[in-house]
Design a protein around this motif. Structure first.
Motif, PDB file in Angstrom:
ATOM      1  N   PRO A 103       8.519   1.295   0.916  1.00 13.52           N
ATOM      2  CA  PRO A 103       9.803   0.788   1.419  1.00 13.52           C
ATOM      3  C   PRO A 103       9.763  -0.725   1.659  1.00 13.52           C
ATOM      4  O   PRO A 103       8.688  -1.305   1.839  1.00 13.52           O
ATOM      5  CB  PRO A 103       9.985   1.546   2.736  1.00 13.52           C
ATOM      6  CG  PRO A 103       9.090   2.738   2.635  1.00 13.52           C
ATOM      7  CD  PRO A 103       7.929   2.321   1.800  1.00 13.52           C
ATOM      8  N   PRO A 104      10.929  -1.378   1.679  1.00 11.90           N
ATOM      9  CA  PRO A 104      10.976  -2.835   1.869  1.00 11.90           C
ATOM     10  C   PRO A 104      10.327  -3.307   3.169  1.00 11.90           C
ATOM     11  O   PRO A 104       9.762  -4.392   3.215  1.00 11.90           O
ATOM     12  CB  PRO A 104      12.481  -3.144   1.867  1.00 11.90           C
ATOM     13  CG  PRO A 104      13.100  -2.019   1.113  1.00 11.90           C
ATOM     14  CD  PRO A 104      12.261  -0.800   1.417  1.00 11.90           C
ATOM     15  N   ASP A 105      10.412  -2.518   4.240  1.00  6.04           N
ATOM     16  CA  ASP A 105       9.886  -2.951   5.528  1.00  6.04           C
ATOM     17  C   ASP A 105       8.454  -2.500   5.772  1.00  6.04           C
ATOM     18  O   ASP A 105       7.923  -2.650   6.875  1.00  6.04           O
ATOM     19  CB  ASP A 105      10.779  -2.445   6.664  1.00  6.04           C
ATOM     20  CG  ASP A 105      10.902  -0.918   6.673  1.00  6.04           C
ATOM     21  OD1 ASP A 105      10.506  -0.277   5.678  1.00  6.04           O
ATOM     22  OD2 ASP A 105      11.403  -0.373   7.675  1.00  6.04           O
ATOM     23  N   PHE A 106       7.786  -1.962   4.744  1.00  3.94           N
ATOM     24  CA  PHE A 106       6.417  -1.475   4.943  1.00  3.94           C
ATOM     25  C   PHE A 106       5.452  -2.652   4.882  1.00  3.94           C
ATOM     26  O   PHE A 106       5.416  -3.393   3.893  1.00  3.94           O
ATOM     27  CB  PHE A 106       6.058  -0.445   3.871  1.00  3.94           C
ATOM     28  CG  PHE A 106       4.711   0.192   4.093  1.00  3.94           C
ATOM     29  CD1 PHE A 106       4.545   1.166   5.063  1.00  3.94           C
ATOM     30  CD2 PHE A 106       3.606  -0.194   3.345  1.00  3.94           C
ATOM     31  CE1 PHE A 106       3.311   1.756   5.292  1.00  3.94           C
ATOM     32  CE2 PHE A 106       2.360   0.388   3.557  1.00  3.94           C
ATOM     33  CZ  PHE A 106       2.221   1.357   4.531  1.00  3.94           C
ATOM     34  N   ASP A 107       4.644  -2.835   5.923  1.00  2.00           N
ATOM     35  CA  ASP A 107       3.758  -4.002   5.983  1.00  2.00           C
ATOM     36  C   ASP A 107       2.384  -3.663   6.580  1.00  2.00           C
ATOM     37  O   ASP A 107       1.797  -4.469   7.297  1.00  2.00           O
ATOM     38  CB  ASP A 107       4.411  -5.115   6.791  1.00  2.00           C
ATOM     39  CG  ASP A 107       4.718  -4.710   8.227  1.00  2.00           C
ATOM     40  OD1 ASP A 107       4.430  -3.550   8.598  1.00  2.00           O
ATOM     41  OD2 ASP A 107       5.225  -5.543   8.989  1.00  2.00           O
ATOM     42  N   PHE A 108       1.878  -2.479   6.271  1.00  5.46           N
ATOM     43  CA  PHE A 108       0.582  -2.091   6.842  1.00  5.46           C
ATOM     44  C   PHE A 108      -0.504  -2.228   5.779  1.00  5.46           C
ATOM     45  O   PHE A 108      -0.317  -1.758   4.662  1.00  5.46           O
ATOM     46  CB  PHE A 108       0.630  -0.638   7.335  1.00  5.46           C
ATOM     47  CG  PHE A 108      -0.571  -0.250   8.160  1.00  5.46           C
ATOM     48  CD1 PHE A 108      -0.624  -0.538   9.500  1.00  5.46           C
ATOM     49  CD2 PHE A 108      -1.659   0.372   7.571  1.00  5.46           C
ATOM     50  CE1 PHE A 108      -1.727  -0.199  10.264  1.00  5.46           C
ATOM     51  CE2 PHE A 108      -2.766   0.717   8.322  1.00  5.46           C
ATOM     52  CZ  PHE A 108      -2.799   0.435   9.681  1.00  5.46           C
ATOM     53  N   PRO A 109      -1.630  -2.843   6.078  1.00  2.62           N
ATOM     54  CA  PRO A 109      -1.997  -3.415   7.379  1.00  2.62           C
ATOM     55  C   PRO A 109      -1.452  -4.817   7.631  1.00  2.62           C
ATOM     56  O   PRO A 109      -1.618  -5.332   8.727  1.00  2.62           O
ATOM     57  CB  PRO A 109      -3.525  -3.428   7.321  1.00  2.62           C
ATOM     58  CG  PRO A 109      -3.837  -3.547   5.873  1.00  2.62           C
ATOM     59  CD  PRO A 109      -2.764  -2.824   5.131  1.00  2.62           C
ATOM     60  N   ASN A 110      -0.825  -5.455   6.618  1.00  7.86           N
ATOM     61  CA  ASN A 110      -0.137  -6.715   6.878  1.00  7.86           C
ATOM     62  C   ASN A 110       0.920  -6.942   5.806  1.00  7.86           C
ATOM     63  O   ASN A 110       1.014  -6.193   4.834  1.00  7.86           O
ATOM     64  CB  ASN A 110      -1.119  -7.896   6.981  1.00  7.86           C
ATOM     65  CG  ASN A 110      -1.864  -8.139   5.679  1.00  7.86           C
ATOM     66  OD1 ASN A 110      -1.243  -8.372   4.634  1.00  7.86           O
ATOM     67  ND2 ASN A 110      -3.184  -8.097   5.723  1.00  7.86           N
TER      68      ASN A 110
END
Length: 284
Positions: free
Chosen positions: A185-192
């Motif tokens: 998804p666009p807001d996925f930012d794990f682990p950064n």
């Protein structure tokens, strides 16, 4: 209403008669309101707004530590990660992560990408699914079957033109074919936020000694298990390993922190002090 209007006119006349006081009052209000707004925006983003993962309060990081140094937070070895994963009673899911780099080649110019290799529980730990496609499976997280990849929304848009037919297609990463199985998804930012590609870790323990530590680890706590309970649980496992394994590091310990504490722990107190100071300026 008439009384309010009279009060406002009286107040305006008093301010005009005392321009010095008026300038100080207006300046103080401007400074207080502006600073308060700016600091609150930071406090809201860092401390108040929930992390963008389902039940983020149950997500933790796990490090190797030292009994002699309570502040030590070091990478974890594949062997220790595997032992903690099989023996713990605290985690619903537990995954290892290893940062890497990929070079994407093909019809267009080669592009350097930031990547993460993750073990099979990665999807369960973050609690999120790809926007299209699927996560990799436990079978794909084994040596020889790991050439599948998830790509980030940014890479999907700039390199593949948001083509939904990309799922199942092969791309060249580091000169080897990888099958794209999902787009995050666009807001996925794990682990950064800098990651473009996620692929299976596919650990082969035979390649590493127990002292070879290069992994990061993250976990999702079981419902009603606290971070402190997880610390106690993993520390008991550390004690067992010290007793069972010859020449095991006698200083070995395990550190567990919530993801929020790991990301913002050093900022919380200074931010709250700064916020309190700004509120006092506004009150003055």
């Amino acid at each position: 209403m008439q009384t309010l209007w009279q009060d406002l006119r009286h107040g305006a006349r008093m301010l005009l008669k005392n321009p010095g006081f008026t300038l100080i009052a207006v300046g103080t209000l401007t400074l207080g309101i502006g600073a308060n707004t700016a600091v609150f925006s930071v406090v809201n983003a860092v401390l108040l707004r929930p992390l963008p993962y389902p039940h983020a309060d149950r997500m933790v990081y796990v490090w190797e530590g030292k009994q002699s140094d309570p502040n030590a937070e070091e990478s974890i070895s594949p062997h220790n990660f595997t032992d903690l994963r099989s023996r713990n009673q605290s985690f619903e899911a537990y995954c290892a992560l290893n940062y890497t780099a990929f070079t994407l080649t093909g019809d267009n110019q080669p592009e350097a990408l930031n990547g993460v290799l993750a073990s099979a529980d990665f999807g369960l730990v973050v609690g999120m699914s790809p926007a299209i496609g699927r996560m990799f499976t436990a079978e794909e997280d084994t040596p020889g079957k790991e050439h599948v990849a998830l790509i980030g929304d940014g890479l999907w848009k700039r390199r593949f033109g948001e083509d939904r037919q990309i799922i199942g297609q092969n791309v060249q990463l580091n000169g080897e074919p990888y099958t794209i199985i999902g787009v995050m998804p666009p807001d996925f930012d794990f682990p950064n936020t800098a990651i473009d590609v996620w692929a299976p870790l596919a650990l082969d323990l035979a390649k590493y000694g127990r002292g070879s530590a290069f992994l990061q680890a993250a976990a999702r706590l079981k419902p009603n298990v606290s971070v402190e309970q997880a610390r106690v649980d993993l520390q008991k496992i550390a004690e067992q390993l010290r007793e069972e394994i010859p020449n095991f590091d006698p200083d070995f310990a395990v550190k567990v922190k919530s993801v929020r504490e790991a990301l913002f722990g050093d900022l919380e107190r200074p931010l709250m002090i700064l916020f309190g100071a700004v509120v006092l300026v506004l009150l003055i």
